[in-house]
Design a protein around this motif. Sequence first.
Motif, mmCIF file in Angstrom:
data_model
loop_
_atom_site.group_PDB
_atom_site.id
_atom_site.type_symbol
_atom_site.label_atom_id
_atom_site.label_comp_id
_atom_site.label_asym_id
_atom_site.label_seq_id
_atom_site.Cartn_x
_atom_site.Cartn_y
_atom_site.Cartn_z
ATOM 1 N N GLY A 138 0.817 -1.204 0.000
ATOM 2 C CA GLY A 138 0.000 0.000 0.000
ATOM 3 C C GLY A 138 0.846 1.248 0.000
ATOM 4 N N SER A 153 -9.257 1.626 0.554
ATOM 5 C CA SER A 153 -8.672 2.759 1.233
ATOM 6 C C SER A 153 -9.118 2.739 2.690
ATOM 7 C CB SER A 153 -9.122 4.054 0.552
ATOM 8 O OG SER A 153 -8.507 5.158 1.120
ATOM 9 N N THR A 190 -3.932 3.311 1.009
ATOM 10 C CA THR A 190 -4.577 2.762 -0.177
ATOM 11 C C THR A 190 -3.821 1.517 -0.616
ATOM 12 O OG1 THR A 190 -5.244 4.981 -0.833
ATOM 13 C CG2 THR A 190 -5.349 3.292 -2.525
ATOM 14 N N TYR A 191 -4.564 0.458 -0.939
ATOM 15 C CA TYR A 191 -3.946 -0.797 -1.370
ATOM 16 C C TYR A 191 -4.887 -1.545 -2.299
ATOM 17 C CZ TYR A 191 -6.921 -2.694 2.323
ATOM 18 O OH TYR A 191 -7.998 -3.015 3.110
#
Length: 109
Positions: free
Chosen positions: A24, A64, A55-56
């Motif tokens: 992320g 998120s 965020t990933y």
Amino acid sequence: MNDLELRRSRLGEQICKLGDFRSGSIGAIVRRCGKPGCRCAQPGDPGHGPNLRLTYKLNGRTYSEGLPTMPAKRKAQREIAEFRNFQKLCRELIDVNAKICRLRRLSPR
């Protein structure tokens, strides 16, 4: 070849000793809430925030998560750094294994 096998073994040990990790990136977002009476609705106002987010991607979808406190941000930073270390170790392990495969003799059938 023994040196490469020893290196492969050590890389495996290092991977096993990794702490918590996840992929992320951390970013900041500034937004407007949409309420007409709020200060953020005024021209020139920068809006609310910045709000930190992790965020990933997971199974092709982007997620998120909010990072509401500095300890949460630091925790996420440690986990991301550990994930990058994991990636580096994996690249090294793949490289060492490829060298071992090239050097190993074919066994007679």
